[in-house]
Design an enzyme around this catalytic site. Sequence first.
Site, PDB file in Angstrom:
ATOM      1  N   HIS A   1       0.818  -1.221   0.000  1.00 27.62           N
ATOM      2  CA  HIS A   1       0.000   0.000   0.000  1.00 27.62           C
ATOM      3  C   HIS A   1       0.850   1.267   0.000  1.00 27.62           C
ATOM      4  O   HIS A   1       0.315   2.364  -0.100  1.00 27.62           O
ATOM      5  CB  HIS A   1      -0.989  -0.001   1.170  1.00 27.62           C
TER       6      HIS A   1
ATOM      7  N   ASP B   1       7.387   4.623   0.354  1.00 31.04           N
ATOM      8  CA  ASP B   1       8.490   4.344   1.278  1.00 31.04           C
ATOM      9  C   ASP B   1       9.870   4.495   0.641  1.00 31.04           C
ATOM     10  O   ASP B   1      10.883   4.331   1.323  1.00 31.04           O
ATOM     11  CB  ASP B   1       8.372   2.888   1.768  1.00 31.04           C
TER      12      ASP B   1
END
Lengths: 456, 456
Positions: free
Chosen positions: A166, A255
């Site tokens: 995600h 990320d």
Amino acid sequence: MPTVVRIAVVGAGSAQFSLGLIRDLCLTAELGGSTVVFMDVDPDRLATVATLAARYAAEMGSDLRVERTQEREAALAEADFVVNTALAGGHGREEAERALLDQHGYHRGLHPAEGFFHQYDLMREVARDVERLCPDAWLIQSSNPVFDGCTLMTRETGAKVVGLCHGPFGGIRELVETLGLDPGGVAFEAPGVNHCVWLTQFRYHGQDAYPLLDRWIEEESAAYWSRAEPAYGETQLSPAAIDLYRFYGLLPLGDTSRAIWPEAWWYHLDAATKRRWWPPFGGFDSDAGWARYLAKLDGAVAAIKAVAADPTARVTEAFPPQPSGEQIVPLIDAIANDRRTSLLVNVPNRGALAGIPDDVVVEVPAVVDGGGIRPAVVSPVPQRVMLGAVLPQWLAMERRLAGFLSGDPRYLMQVLLAEGRTRSWEQAEASLDAVMRLRGNEAMARHYGVAGGGSA
Amino acid sequence: MPTVVRIAVVGAGSAQFSLGLIRDLCLTAELGGSTVVFMDVDPDRLATVATLAARYAAEMGSDLRVERTQEREAALAEADFVVNTALAGGHGREEAERALLDQHGYHRGLHPAEGFFHQYDLMREVARDVERLCPDAWLIQSSNPVFDGCTLMTRETGAKVVGLCHGPFGGIRELVETLGLDPGGVAFEAPGVNHCVWLTQFRYHGQDAYPLLDRWIEEESAAYWSRAEPAYGETQLSPAAIDLYRFYGLLPLGDTSRAIWPEAWWYHLDAATKRRWWPPFGGFDSDAGWARYLAKLDGAVAAIKAVAADPTARVTEAFPPQPSGEQIVPLIDAIANDRRTSLLVNVPNRGALAGIPDDVVVEVPAVVDGGGIRPAVVSPVPQRVMLGAVLPQWLAMERRLAGFLSGDPRYLMQVLLAEGRTRSWEQAEASLDAVMRLRGNEAMARHYGVAGGGSA
């Protein structure tokens, strides 16, 4: 008539994850009547999760069936989909490893923390079981490391594996909110390998949206970065991410900016450096950030326990029935109901991303329906990003996997020697030795044929 | 009847190199009557070389014709073979760069010292001239960096390029002599990329000869390494080479152990470390070793000057007519006279070495004759060597070339940031800035669009 499928969840003890899945399933009428089998090695957590899930479905008036088992074989039998969310050893062992490596000159440990053995071993076991017990099932890999793990599982077994993450969606949401855009007008593409993806396309109402980012950097970033309370995630528009954007010409998504440690080691030298690049706390994976994350997790667990302990409480009040934004249930729906859709997946490359071997798992958009998952051939990632970030990530992954598959610790030495914070051969050797001797790493030490496992 | 060819030598001012070539040509009757055109920008050195070469041929009773020119275009016109041995800027600029980088934490500079600009620019110019003026000629690349340069020239021009390096032969000779073997009984194969080649096959009278090496390490290496005067080359059987052999399971051949700095940086931290791994002086590229090399070069130049100054001296006495061991003339002979032979070449991969893209120049054996140069498909280099040494060399080369081709200094930052001795972003940035400002690097600074060239 809804399609009835059997979904096995391996490592279902995370109530947050499992309730999120139940919630999405309850919101997908086309999967009504399906069965979810929760499997975990921890009987207490398993019982809590299964009970709450059954209550959730009942409150929603859903005819989902909930089962539970501690046996992986039982969970996988006749499964159509297997969701693997297991983290071998949990966060505790990882934390001990980080603290140890900190003493050896690797502030906050090596990245990825899940590497080298435990997760690989577990993932391969799960994939082998899927191959043996439910060979037609899709294995949806949810826990990290998705890049290493999905590449390992697809190379070593015949299981149909897809990794879902995600992170990019969290990143794009943070970007869109921070720039003040209408989410409906945003289109993007961010190919690469998991946790190293780059925003090659970013449009707003059909126009290139990078100029909006440039203006935000110019006019608003300073105020944004000086806020006492960091924005969601602390990652997508951190000084580190913008610094990488300047260096590479593309924004790292999700990320990426904090996850490409081996290549962007200079952001991770110590706590002060991390605070500079991920103000004010040092980011999600800093000492302070991670403590906040674990506290948040504890809070969530406490909330879940409170609801679980009170049979009169409404679970749907504690967890309102809104889509989680995870892709797991949409993927199951697309395949089970042959409903063609586009999702962001991690699958073997097969030519989708230029410059990466076919048997390496890449993160790209894909066409998904009853016919399976077909990765889209995306426009190439620019050479500067490939050479600086994506290809080194690939090399590091290959070293970790080759180490695991051969049991030869010299591959792990290669990983450490290529880490930008390594100052000498001796440092790398001592660090590896210390990790092997850590309590909980007995099986890893045996696997690599070295002394270890609580021996020091 | 011998085949008459025209051989142009670019950068012929090195008397040692050029006399070696003449000597080999005089010993190859099948090339009698051919013409050698020496080209150099330095008129004095050029005159010395051409005069000595003509005297050499006359003394040998050879009908080789010797010409000279300062103009590259004139040298290349109608050439059948072009030998490029030019070093842009000579050793002086390199030495200044090494001294500067030493102050920035890179003991003895960055590797390869010839990288980033000067040699690339010159090589590309030569290849473009060959393409334009003598498109059917073979361009034989002799000066470094062969890996970068040959890849650059074959990608950027249509010239037929082959790189030749004597390093592996020096290495195998040292190995054979040190182990006390009969050279005639030795067979080997050492594929890879130039200066990063690995002894995948090593046989003595048909048997695996690695056990002989293992016994030497066990029984004789300690005495060998404690000698006051190092053996030839100081490289092939150095502690560093044997250390790499232990780590990789294959012996690095020739210059490999000292040339793979970016991947084996821990041997190059400082002078003491280099002395430990290349006793007693620290190896060919150490302060002491390089001074010895330059002194030896000076001695050779003095000897050449003495012969040149004395028209009654016999050049063939100073340079006895023995084959040099270089492959240049054998290659010319094989192609010009359609005499099939096997040589060790650097050419685009085209599938010869597994795991390396087709457009990267690899060092492999090849079948050579009038039909051209066909690289042999060699057995793969083991995964541990590929992941630890060959692929990182490839990545670093791609970064250097991409920097040169784009003029974007951020690629050079990538090179520095991936160097194992870099401790911070600031160190890399300051080092690059200092190199750009070095006198002699004016054109490089302009090329990369940064301040530089004697400005500090």
